[in-house]
Design a protein around this motif. Structure first.
Motif, PDB file in Angstrom:
ATOM      1  N   ARG A 103       8.671  17.478  -4.755  1.00 28.30           N
ATOM      2  CA  ARG A 103       7.341  17.723  -5.277  1.00 28.30           C
ATOM      3  C   ARG A 103       7.288  19.122  -5.889  1.00 28.30           C
ATOM      4  O   ARG A 103       8.295  19.816  -5.930  1.00 28.30           O
ATOM      5  CB  ARG A 103       6.301  17.555  -4.165  1.00 28.30           C
ATOM      6  N   GLU A 104       6.113  19.525  -6.337  1.00 27.35           N
ATOM      7  CA  GLU A 104       6.007  20.775  -7.072  1.00 27.35           C
ATOM      8  C   GLU A 104       6.461  21.987  -6.258  1.00 27.35           C
ATOM      9  O   GLU A 104       7.175  22.853  -6.764  1.00 27.35           O
ATOM     10  CB  GLU A 104       4.557  20.989  -7.535  1.00 27.35           C
ATOM     11  N   ASN A 105       6.045  22.051  -5.001  1.00 25.13           N
ATOM     12  CA  ASN A 105       6.318  23.259  -4.233  1.00 25.13           C
ATOM     13  C   ASN A 105       7.542  23.164  -3.325  1.00 25.13           C
ATOM     14  O   ASN A 105       7.993  24.179  -2.788  1.00 25.13           O
ATOM     15  CB  ASN A 105       5.096  23.658  -3.391  1.00 25.13           C
ATOM     16  N   PHE A 148       0.879  -1.165   0.000  1.00 24.87           N
ATOM     17  CA  PHE A 148       0.000   0.000   0.000  1.00 24.87           C
ATOM     18  C   PHE A 148       0.916   1.214   0.000  1.00 24.87           C
ATOM     19  O   PHE A 148       1.731   1.388   0.905  1.00 24.87           O
ATOM     20  CB  PHE A 148      -0.900   0.006   1.234  1.00 24.87           C
ATOM     21  N   TYR A 149       0.782   2.062  -1.019  1.00 26.47           N
ATOM     22  CA  TYR A 149       1.736   3.158  -1.210  1.00 26.47           C
ATOM     23  C   TYR A 149       0.975   4.477  -1.301  1.00 26.47           C
ATOM     24  O   TYR A 149       0.155   4.672  -2.192  1.00 26.47           O
ATOM     25  CB  TYR A 149       2.521   2.928  -2.503  1.00 26.47           C
ATOM     26  N   ALA A 150       1.247   5.384  -0.372  1.00 24.40           N
ATOM     27  CA  ALA A 150       0.634   6.714  -0.397  1.00 24.40           C
ATOM     28  C   ALA A 150       1.728   7.766  -0.340  1.00 24.40           C
ATOM     29  O   ALA A 150       2.617   7.696   0.518  1.00 24.40           O
ATOM     30  CB  ALA A 150      -0.330   6.894   0.771  1.00 24.40           C
ATOM     31  N   ASP A 151       1.643   8.747  -1.257  1.00 24.35           N
ATOM     32  CA  ASP A 151       2.713   9.737  -1.307  1.00 24.35           C
ATOM     33  C   ASP A 151       2.279  10.935  -2.146  1.00 24.35           C
ATOM     34  O   ASP A 151       1.319  10.857  -2.925  1.00 24.35           O
ATOM     35  CB  ASP A 151       3.977   9.118  -1.910  1.00 24.35           C
ATOM     36  N   HIS A 152       3.027  12.045  -1.996  1.00 22.23           N
ATOM     37  CA  HIS A 152       2.731  13.244  -2.783  1.00 22.23           C
ATOM     38  C   HIS A 152       3.956  13.767  -3.524  1.00 22.23           C
ATOM     39  O   HIS A 152       3.940  14.882  -4.047  1.00 22.23           O
ATOM     40  CB  HIS A 152       2.146  14.345  -1.878  1.00 22.23           C
ATOM     41  N   HIS A 153       5.036  12.984  -3.580  1.00 24.29           N
ATOM     42  CA  HIS A 153       6.220  13.368  -4.338  1.00 24.29           C
ATOM     43  C   HIS A 153       6.113  12.867  -5.778  1.00 24.29           C
ATOM     44  O   HIS A 153       5.202  12.114  -6.120  1.00 24.29           O
ATOM     45  CB  HIS A 153       7.485  12.789  -3.697  1.00 24.29           C
ATOM     46  N   ARG A 154       7.058  13.287  -6.609  1.00 21.29           N
ATOM     47  CA  ARG A 154       7.109  12.784  -7.985  1.00 21.29           C
ATOM     48  C   ARG A 154       7.123  11.259  -7.961  1.00 21.29           C
ATOM     49  O   ARG A 154       7.913  10.656  -7.236  1.00 21.29           O
ATOM     50  CB  ARG A 154       8.366  13.294  -8.697  1.00 21.29           C
ATOM     51  N   SER A 155       6.282  10.640  -8.780  1.00 19.49           N
ATOM     52  CA  SER A 155       6.162   9.180  -8.731  1.00 19.49           C
ATOM     53  C   SER A 155       6.818   8.470  -9.897  1.00 19.49           C
ATOM     54  O   SER A 155       7.144   7.289  -9.795  1.00 19.49           O
ATOM     55  CB  SER A 155       4.683   8.787  -8.698  1.00 19.49           C
ATOM     56  N   GLY A 156       7.026   9.194 -11.012  1.00 20.09           N
ATOM     57  CA  GLY A 156       7.406   8.484 -12.221  1.00 20.09           C
ATOM     58  C   GLY A 156       6.250   7.607 -12.668  1.00 20.09           C
ATOM     59  O   GLY A 156       5.099   7.817 -12.280  1.00 20.09           O
ATOM     60  N   ALA A 163      -1.806   1.960  -4.997  1.00 24.12           N
ATOM     61  CA  ALA A 163      -1.097   3.239  -4.990  1.00 24.12           C
ATOM     62  C   ALA A 163      -2.070   4.403  -4.880  1.00 24.12           C
ATOM     63  O   ALA A 163      -3.058   4.472  -5.622  1.00 24.12           O
ATOM     64  CB  ALA A 163      -0.252   3.374  -6.250  1.00 24.12           C
ATOM     65  N   HIS A 164      -1.776   5.297  -3.966  1.00 27.55           N
ATOM     66  CA  HIS A 164      -2.544   6.530  -3.801  1.00 27.55           C
ATOM     67  C   HIS A 164      -1.545   7.686  -3.881  1.00 27.55           C
ATOM     68  O   HIS A 164      -0.937   8.076  -2.877  1.00 27.55           O
ATOM     69  CB  HIS A 164      -3.290   6.524  -2.471  1.00 27.55           C
ATOM     70  N   ILE A 165      -1.367   8.182  -5.093  1.00 21.13           N
ATOM     71  CA  ILE A 165      -0.367   9.210  -5.368  1.00 21.13           C
ATOM     72  C   ILE A 165      -1.075  10.489  -5.821  1.00 21.13           C
ATOM     73  O   ILE A 165      -1.906  10.449  -6.737  1.00 21.13           O
ATOM     74  CB  ILE A 165       0.624   8.769  -6.459  1.00 21.13           C
ATOM     75  N   ASN A 166      -0.766  11.575  -5.181  1.00 24.18           N
ATOM     76  CA  ASN A 166      -1.329  12.878  -5.562  1.00 24.18           C
ATOM     77  C   ASN A 166      -0.230  13.918  -5.411  1.00 24.18           C
ATOM     78  O   ASN A 166       0.191  14.221  -4.288  1.00 24.18           O
ATOM     79  CB  ASN A 166      -2.529  13.221  -4.681  1.00 24.18           C
ATOM     80  N   THR A 167       0.256  14.457  -6.519  1.00 19.84           N
ATOM     81  CA  THR A 167       1.384  15.392  -6.489  1.00 19.84           C
ATOM     82  C   THR A 167       0.950  16.850  -6.491  1.00 19.84           C
ATOM     83  O   THR A 167       1.789  17.743  -6.634  1.00 19.84           O
ATOM     84  CB  THR A 167       2.315  15.145  -7.689  1.00 19.84           C
ATOM     85  N   ALA A 168      -0.337  17.112  -6.309  1.00 18.81           N
ATOM     86  CA  ALA A 168      -0.813  18.499  -6.261  1.00 18.81           C
ATOM     87  C   ALA A 168      -0.147  19.236  -5.105  1.00 18.81           C
ATOM     88  O   ALA A 168       0.077  18.656  -4.040  1.00 18.81           O
ATOM     89  CB  ALA A 168      -2.328  18.534  -6.105  1.00 18.81           C
ATOM     90  N   PRO A 169       0.170  20.521  -5.282  1.00 20.12           N
ATOM     91  CA  PRO A 169       0.877  21.258  -4.231  1.00 20.12           C
ATOM     92  C   PRO A 169       0.037  21.566  -2.998  1.00 20.12           C
ATOM     93  O   PRO A 169       0.564  22.027  -1.995  1.00 20.12           O
ATOM     94  CB  PRO A 169       1.303  22.549  -4.939  1.00 20.12           C
ATOM     95  N   ASN A 170      -1.273  21.287  -3.073  1.00 22.05           N
ATOM     96  CA  ASN A 170      -2.147  21.611  -1.940  1.00 22.05           C
ATOM     97  C   ASN A 170      -2.538  20.387  -1.132  1.00 22.05           C
ATOM     98  O   ASN A 170      -3.556  20.382  -0.447  1.00 22.05           O
ATOM     99  CB  ASN A 170      -3.408  22.322  -2.436  1.00 22.05           C
ATOM    100  N   THR A 171      -1.720  19.340  -1.206  1.00 22.49           N
ATOM    101  CA  THR A 171      -1.984  18.157  -0.383  1.00 22.49           C
ATOM    102  C   THR A 171      -0.684  17.612   0.165  1.00 22.49           C
ATOM    103  O   THR A 171       0.407  18.085  -0.174  1.00 22.49           O
ATOM    104  CB  THR A 171      -2.736  17.071  -1.172  1.00 22.49           C
ATOM    105  N   CYS A 172      -0.799  16.611   1.043  1.00 23.87           N
ATOM    106  CA  CYS A 172       0.373  15.943   1.609  1.00 23.87           C
ATOM    107  C   CYS A 172      -0.022  14.505   1.894  1.00 23.87           C
ATOM    108  O   CYS A 172      -1.196  14.128   1.791  1.00 23.87           O
ATOM    109  CB  CYS A 172       0.847  16.649   2.876  1.00 23.87           C
ATOM    110  N   THR A 173       0.936  13.690   2.273  1.00 23.71           N
ATOM    111  CA  THR A 173       0.649  12.279   2.482  1.00 23.71           C
ATOM    112  C   THR A 173      -0.364  12.068   3.599  1.00 23.71           C
ATOM    113  O   THR A 173      -1.239  11.199   3.514  1.00 23.71           O
ATOM    114  CB  THR A 173       1.947  11.507   2.784  1.00 23.71           C
ATOM    115  N   GLY A 174      -0.275  12.860   4.663  1.00 20.37           N
ATOM    116  CA  GLY A 174      -1.233  12.731   5.755  1.00 20.37           C
ATOM    117  C   GLY A 174      -2.657  12.943   5.302  1.00 20.37           C
ATOM    118  O   GLY A 174      -3.578  12.198   5.698  1.00 20.37           O
ATOM    119  N   LEU A 175      -2.880  13.941   4.465  1.00 22.87           N
ATOM    120  CA  LEU A 175      -4.227  14.211   3.962  1.00 22.87           C
ATOM    121  C   LEU A 175      -4.682  13.132   2.984  1.00 22.87           C
ATOM    122  O   LEU A 175      -5.867  12.777   2.953  1.00 22.87           O
ATOM    123  CB  LEU A 175      -4.268  15.589   3.290  1.00 22.87           C
TER     124      LEU A 175
END
Length: 287
Positions: free
Chosen positions: A259-261, A38-46, A56-68
Motif C-alpha cells: 500500500r502507499e505507506n 465480500f472483499y475488504a482491503d487497503h492494499h493496491r487493488s488494480g 468490494a470495499h477497497i480503500n487504499t488511503a494511508p490513514n485506514t486499514c482493513t479493520g477500520l
C-alpha cells in the motif's frame, strides 16, 4: 492466497486484508464458478471486477486499514460492530494517530488505549516470518483463539499467556533489531540488513514501523536474508510518516506489492539492491 480456498458454486467467501491485484486470477475464477465474494482491503487493488456476486470495499488511503474499513461497513449496515478490535488492527498497521482518535471517540482510558496498542503491535509482529515455524503462533491458531472474544480486553484477560508471549517476544526482538546500524542512511532514507535468524524474520516488518515512528521524516527499507537463498533478500518498505506515499509503487517494480505507506518484496536479489536504493532515494530524497 485466495486460490487456496478453491471456491465453487454456492460458496460464500469473506476476503480480508490481501491484495486484490495479487489475487485477481483466483478472484475471477471464483466468480466464474458461481461463488459470491465480500472483499475488504487497503492494499493496491488494480482494476476491480464488475460482477453481481462481488461486493468490494477497497480503500487504499494511508490513514485506514482493513479493520477500520470493515468497522465502517458494519456501522453503515446497522450491524453489530467491534470497534475495539478495529482499533487493534489500526495500531497493528501503525496508523497510530488514527487509532488514538478512535480510542478518544470510544471513551477509552489511557490504560485501555495502551493495552490495545500493545496488542495490535504484537499481533501484527506475529504475522512476519519466512514460514510459520518462525512464529510464536500460526495465524490460523491465533485467529481461533482470538475469535472467541467479543473485545480485545476479554482476549487479554482470558488468554494471559498468549498476550505475554506475544508482547514479550516483540520487545526482545525489537531490541535486537534496533541495535543493528543501517548499512546506508541519510536524512531521508535508511536501509538496514538483518541476519538470517528467526528473530530477525519475525521483526522484519515491525522494525520499519518503529523506525518510522522514531524518524517520521525518513523512509526505511529492511532487508532480511532468506533461508537457503544467500543471494536474495526479503524487503520491507516503510514510507516516511511525514510523506506516507509511494511504498507500494516501489515494491511493485521488484515483483512485490503493498500500500502507499507500507509494502514488501518477497524476493530481491543482492545484485538489485543498489538499484533499489537509488529508487528509494529518488522517491523520498526531497521528502
Amino acid at each position: 492466497m485466495l486460490a487456496k480456498a478453491n471456491l465453487s458454486r454456492s460458496d460464500s467467501a469473506t476476503v480480508l486484508d490481501i491484495s486484490m491485484e495479487k489475487n485477481i486470477d483466483a478472484l475471477h475464477t471464483a466468480l466464474a464458478a458461481g461463488a459470491s465474494v465480500f472483499y475488504a482491503d487497503h492494499h493496491r487493488s488494480g482494476e476491480i471486477p464488475e460482477h453481481v456476486a462481488l461486493e468490494a470495499h477497497i480503500n487504499t488511503a494511508p490513514n485506514t486499514c482493513t479493520g477500520l474499513i470493515v468497522d465502517d461497513y458494519l456501522k453503515s449496515q446497522n450491524k453489530p460492530s467491534f470497534t475495539e478490535w478495529a482499533i487493534v488492527a489500526a495500531y497493528g498497521d501503525n496508523i497510530i494517530h488514527v487509532a488514538d482518535e478512535y480510542c478518544k471517540q470510544a471513551g477509552l482510558t489511557s490504560e485501555q488505549q495502551a493495552l490495545l496498542r500493545q496488542l495490535g503491535t504484537a499481533m501484527n509482529y506475529n504475522g512476519y516470518g519466512s514460514d510459520e515455524a518462525d512464529l510464536y503462533y500460526t495465524p490460523a491458531d491465533l485467529f481461533k483463539v482470538a475469535v472467541k472474544y467479543s473485545t480485545p480486553f476479554d482476549f487479554i484477560d482470558g488468554e494471559p499467556e498468549v498476550f505475554k508471549t506475544l508482547t514479550e517476544g516483540y520487545v526482545e526482538d525489537m531490541a535486537k533489531g534496533l541495535s543493528i546500524q543501517p548499512d546506508r542512511a541519510d536524512e531521508h532514507v535508511a536501509m538496514i540488513t538483518l541476519p538470517n535468524e528467526a528473530w530477525a524474520r519475525r521483526v522484519s516488518g515491525v522494525l520499519g514501523n518503529e523506525l518510522a515512528n522514531q524518524y517520521p521524516g525518513r523512509a526505511h527499507a529492511i532487508l532480511t536474508e532468506i533461508p537457503g537463498k544467500a543471494d536474495h533478500y526479503q524487503a520491507s518498505i516503510r514510507a516516511p510518516k511525514a510523506n506516507p506515499y509511494g511504498a507500494g509503487a516501489i515494491a511493485i517494480q521488484f515483483g512485490g506489492g503493498g500500500r502507499e505507506n507500507a509494502a514488501g518484496i518477497s524476493k530481491i536479489d543482492k545484485a538489485s539492491v543498489e538499484h533499489f536504493w537509488h529508487i528509494l532515494k529518488d522517491t523520498y530524497g526531497s521528502s
